[in-house]
Write an enzyme that holds these catalytic residues in place. Structure first.
Site, mmCIF file in Angstrom:
data_model
loop_
_atom_site.group_PDB
_atom_site.id
_atom_site.type_symbol
_atom_site.label_atom_id
_atom_site.label_comp_id
_atom_site.label_asym_id
_atom_site.label_seq_id
_atom_site.Cartn_x
_atom_site.Cartn_y
_atom_site.Cartn_z
ATOM 1 N N HIS A 28 12.519 9.081 -10.782
ATOM 2 C CA HIS A 28 13.882 8.857 -10.283
ATOM 3 C C HIS A 28 14.490 7.523 -10.738
ATOM 4 O O HIS A 28 14.966 6.717 -9.965
ATOM 5 C CB HIS A 28 14.050 9.126 -8.781
ATOM 6 N N HIS A 82 4.468 13.180 4.107
ATOM 7 C CA HIS A 82 5.755 12.622 3.641
ATOM 8 C C HIS A 82 6.607 13.747 3.056
ATOM 9 O O HIS A 82 6.103 14.599 2.321
ATOM 10 C CB HIS A 82 5.434 11.561 2.573
ATOM 11 N N GLU A 84 9.274 13.498 0.953
ATOM 12 C CA GLU A 84 9.892 13.366 -0.378
ATOM 13 C C GLU A 84 9.320 14.444 -1.299
ATOM 14 O O GLU A 84 8.135 14.793 -1.244
ATOM 15 C CB GLU A 84 9.685 11.960 -0.954
ATOM 16 N N ASP A 86 8.347 14.946 -4.279
ATOM 17 C CA ASP A 86 7.178 14.872 -5.160
ATOM 18 C C ASP A 86 5.906 15.268 -4.416
ATOM 19 O O ASP A 86 4.887 15.585 -5.034
ATOM 20 C CB ASP A 86 7.042 13.490 -5.810
ATOM 21 N N HIS A 152 7.404 4.783 2.866
ATOM 22 C CA HIS A 152 8.661 4.095 2.676
ATOM 23 C C HIS A 152 9.868 4.906 3.132
ATOM 24 O O HIS A 152 11.014 4.507 2.882
ATOM 25 C CB HIS A 152 8.817 3.732 1.189
ATOM 26 N N ASP A 171 2.200 7.507 -0.210
ATOM 27 C CA ASP A 171 2.767 6.632 -1.251
ATOM 28 C C ASP A 171 2.147 5.227 -1.239
ATOM 29 O O ASP A 171 1.941 4.628 -2.305
ATOM 30 C CB ASP A 171 4.286 6.493 -1.061
ATOM 31 N N TYR A 198 4.270 -0.577 -8.812
ATOM 32 C CA TYR A 198 4.684 0.433 -7.824
ATOM 33 C C TYR A 198 5.272 -0.251 -6.585
ATOM 34 O O TYR A 198 6.344 0.111 -6.102
ATOM 35 C CB TYR A 198 3.466 1.287 -7.459
ATOM 36 N N HIS A 231 -0.451 9.058 -5.310
ATOM 37 C CA HIS A 231 -0.152 8.811 -6.728
ATOM 38 C C HIS A 231 -1.278 7.966 -7.320
ATOM 39 O O HIS A 231 -1.699 6.970 -6.702
ATOM 40 C CB HIS A 231 1.148 8.013 -6.898
HETATM 41 FE FE1 FEO Z 1 8.099 8.789 -1.426
HETATM 42 FE FE2 FEO Z 1 5.766 9.712 -3.789
HETATM 43 O O1 FEO Z 1 7.256 9.882 -2.677
#
Ligand code: FEO
Length: 404
Positions: A28, A82, A84, A86, A152, A171, A198, A231
């Site tokens: 993003h 989470h 989001e 991804d 986050h 994350d 990151y 990640h």
């Molecule tokens: Fe907040 Fe890896 O997404």
């Protein structure tokens, strides 16, 4: 560790079933030159439990990995740490196969999932809301949840596997790093630097939350044999290293370093930038200089994480700052850096305007503008160059003072 085909058993009965996105170069808008991963984990116990999913495009690959361990229809629980996309956009695909699975998430997580996946039949999904301290017995193991709002997103949480002392941190503690190995100690140079990039681009605004989080895990007495983020690679060797690094970054601990970021039209602002760097170097202090159109912004943010002082240079164009500078300062404003001293500089032809606008935007981004910016008309001549070198010396001294 045992390899079961291409699904890795990270601890007995616990499998990495994520995917590697080797060609990820833009997350993003944030540059990811080393690629990335979306990690999901499968725990095989009396209750088969999937922790997080992956980006939707990769769901077939995740399902293929799961099938090597169990039939996906056998999944009893899905933990959504989470919302989001991804981590959650693979959820509809797995819910098609694991129709009776119960989804565990925070209250805000449920709202977020409903708002994302209404068209995917989300209203029929079975949810259970969890909060900090909630424990879920899955057979021989216990999962404990830890809400981490604004680490986050408001919905964020983490999952702690008590018996194995594994924290599934989502994350937090992640890195954008594509590799065939799953543990940080297997990566040639480790992954702390990737974690710093990151943090600088994702978690920088949330330093106070990071410090409260660190207090909370101490209060709960949580100890980790592994920290498994969503990640990048898993922290197995002295996993508290990454927690301690987060605390350092959250406190804004700096080294004596001056960051010089600029753009240039006909080279005048670049000449000024180089003279400022000369002044910093004269004092034996490190300077890092970045041309905005030739470098990734995400890497500059990583430099800012440990630089207490920044100089931003822009030529005047159409009576205001160069457009890349305003874009960069807008990005910076969202990341809300704390404790950074700043100064502007730049060249102009007739009316000027860039330096004043840079100063205004730096102040609105939370930077402390320490003195009026330097301006040079058309080309920097001897007096301008002297002023730039002297500015570099003052910035170097300030960096030394602030890093003490
Ligand atoms: Fe907040 Fe890896 O997404």
């Amino acid at each position: 560790m045992d390899l079961i085909n291409d699904t890795l058993e990270i601890a007995k009965g616990i499998y990495w079933v994520g995917v590697v996105d080797w060609n990820l170069r833009d997350f993003h808008g944030y540059a990811t030159p080393r690629g990335g991963t979306y990690n999901a984990y499968l725990i095989v116990d009396d209750k088969v439990t999937l922790i997080d999913t992956v980006k939707g495009d990769f769901a077939p690959e995740m399902i293929k990995r799961i099938r090597k361990v169990v039939n996906p229809s056998k999944i009893d629980h899905i933990i959504c740490n989470h919302v989001e996309m991804d981590h959650s956009s693979g959820l509809p695909a797995i819910m098609e196969l694991a129709k009776d699975a119960k989804i565990f998430c925070t209250k805000r997580g449920k709202v977020g999932l409903e708002e994302h996946y209404e068209a995917n039949g989300c209203s029929a999904w079975d949810f259970e809301i969890v909060d900090t301290g909630y424990e879920l017995d899955i057979g021989s193991r216990t999962l404990m949840f830890l809400e981490t709002p604004m680490l986050h997103w408001p919905d964020s949480m983490q999952t702690y596997l008590k018996e194995d002392r594994i924290l599934f941190s989502n994350d937090a503690f992640g890195q954008h790093l594509a590799t065939s190995v799953r543990f940080e100690d297997e990566v040639e140079c480790g992954a702390l630097e990737d974690a710093a990039i990151y943090y600088a681009n994702i978690l920088l605004p949330f330093g106070s939350k990071v410090l409260k989080y660190a207090d909370k895990i101490a209060e709960l007495g949580l100890e980790f044999d592994m920290i498994a983020p969503s990640h990048g690679v898993i922290w197995r060797k002295e996993p508290m290293r990454v927690v301690e690094a987060y605390i350092k970054w959250a406190k804004g601990e700096a080294v004596p370093k001056v960051l010089v970021i600029y753009d240039t039209m006909w080279g005048s602002t670049e000449i000024m930038a180089k003279e400022i760097v000369e002044g910093v170097s004269e004092c034996g202090v490190e300077a890092r200089m970045f041309h905005l159109r030739k470098n990734d912004w995400s890497m500059m943010l990583r430099e800012l994480l440990s630089s207490p002082v920044i100089a931003v240079g822009s030529p005047t164009m159409h009576g205001t700052m160069f457009f890349t500078i305003s874009g960069f300062l807008t990005y910076l404003k969202g990341l809300r850096p704390k404790g950074k001293s700043a100064v502007a500089f730049g060249s102009f032809g007739w009316g000027g305007g860039a330096v004043k606008h840079v100063e205004e935007m730096m102040a609105s981004a939370g930077l402390e503008v320490i003195e009026p910016g330097l301006q040079a008309k058309y080309r920097p001549y001897e007096d301008d160059l002297k002023a730039c070198r002297e500015l570099g010396v003052r910035l170097a001294q300030l960096a030394l003072d602030k890093a003490e």
